[in-house]
Design a protein around this motif. Sequence first.
Motif, mmCIF file in Angstrom:
data_model
loop_
_atom_site.group_PDB
_atom_site.id
_atom_site.type_symbol
_atom_site.label_atom_id
_atom_site.label_comp_id
_atom_site.label_asym_id
_atom_site.label_seq_id
_atom_site.Cartn_x
_atom_site.Cartn_y
_atom_site.Cartn_z
ATOM 1 N N GLY A 65 20.854 29.311 8.465
ATOM 2 C CA GLY A 65 21.011 30.445 9.391
ATOM 3 C C GLY A 65 22.061 31.430 8.905
ATOM 4 N N ASP A 134 13.028 30.349 8.854
ATOM 5 C CA ASP A 134 14.201 29.491 8.665
ATOM 6 C C ASP A 134 13.979 28.142 9.355
ATOM 7 O OD1 ASP A 134 16.675 28.257 9.225
ATOM 8 O OD2 ASP A 134 17.547 30.019 10.166
ATOM 9 N N ARG A 174 30.126 23.263 14.378
ATOM 10 C CA ARG A 174 29.341 24.490 14.579
ATOM 11 C C ARG A 174 29.693 25.177 15.897
ATOM 12 N NH1 ARG A 174 23.240 24.582 12.714
ATOM 13 N NH2 ARG A 174 23.142 22.568 13.761
ATOM 14 N N ARG A 178 25.026 23.430 21.118
ATOM 15 C CA ARG A 178 23.673 22.887 20.954
ATOM 16 C C ARG A 178 23.617 21.400 21.332
ATOM 17 N NH1 ARG A 178 21.151 24.911 15.274
ATOM 18 N NH2 ARG A 178 20.237 22.831 15.497
HETATM 19 MG MG LIG Z 1 19.921 26.841 11.642
#
Ligand SMILES: [Mg+2]
Length: 237
Positions: A65, A134, A174, A178
């Motif tokens: 990404g 992606d 990250r 998520r």
């Molecule tokens: Mg990704």
Amino acid sequence: MWRRAASLSSLIFSSSQPLRDQQGAYSLKAWKFFCADSSKGAGYFSKEKNLFITFVLGGPGSGKGTQCAKIVENFGYTHLSAGELLRREIASNSEDGAMLLDTIKEGKIVPSEVTVKLIQKEMESCGNCKFLIDGFPRNEENRIAFEQIIGAEPNNVLFFDCPEEEMIKRVLSRNEGRVDDNIDTIRKRLKVFAASHHPVIEHYSKKGKLYKIDAIGTEDEIFERVRPVFAACEGAQ
Ligand SMILES: [Mg+2]
Ligand SMILES: Nc1ncnc2c1ncn2[C@@H]1O[C@H](COP(=O)(O)OP(=O)(O)O)[C@@H](O)[C@H]1O
Ligand SMILES: O=c1ccn([C@@H]2O[C@H](COP(=O)(O)OP(=O)(O)O)[C@@H](O)[C@H]2O)c(=O)[nH]1
């Protein structure tokens, strides 16, 4: 055969594959011709030659990404993250939402037809013909479903090669909230990745479409390994 993208100033293509950049350039010239000719016409999407597709592959946290954002900025592609499309589908309360959420939490791969249809919808509704796809295809079934449903193959395939420990470190920091960015899911995802990505990579390697990128380094250093792949297609080298 791997195409190992090397450092900034050197040629990225192995000397045994000198034609790849030429082929890429010709493909994009053809794409420009067809796009200019019919980009607003009815049914343009179904004309395979209109599309210029790059699959961006690599394990979880390998930097797909991050690098796609840089490619978009520098080369004007439309970025379609398969994972993002699935997360959007969950957020829209679709009837598949519960199944998708469960699959993602378990680190498994969503049925191909669901993912390909989401990708197809985005491609059809987008005026651009240059796509970065992606995080897809994640296995052979995904790959075959894409080629059958979309009726096109990728022109190029990038594969970000990253050691597992680095991928774990990146995913755990990250910080995007998520549901799958936790140690249990990441371990499951790495097993799924190890078990399913090789045939896809091999397939495109045999076709001379694969660019293997060393994913260790700063984001900018890695982009300098990526840049020549796209610059060659633009005829800018
Ligand atoms: Mg990704
Ligand atoms: N070269 C890099 N070095 C260190 N961290 C990186 C690098 N590239 C990306 N990251 C970070 O690692 C995490 C995962 O990157 P991301 O692009 O989301 O990977 P992917 O899409 O392959 O899962 C993000 O927090 C991102 O900011
Ligand atoms: O083609 C795809 C892309 C993603 N996913 C699911 O979505 C999750 C997150 O994918 P994403 O590409 O967003 O993760 P990343 O590799 O970027 O961490 C994966 O683990 C899968 O469960 C999937 O099933 N098919």
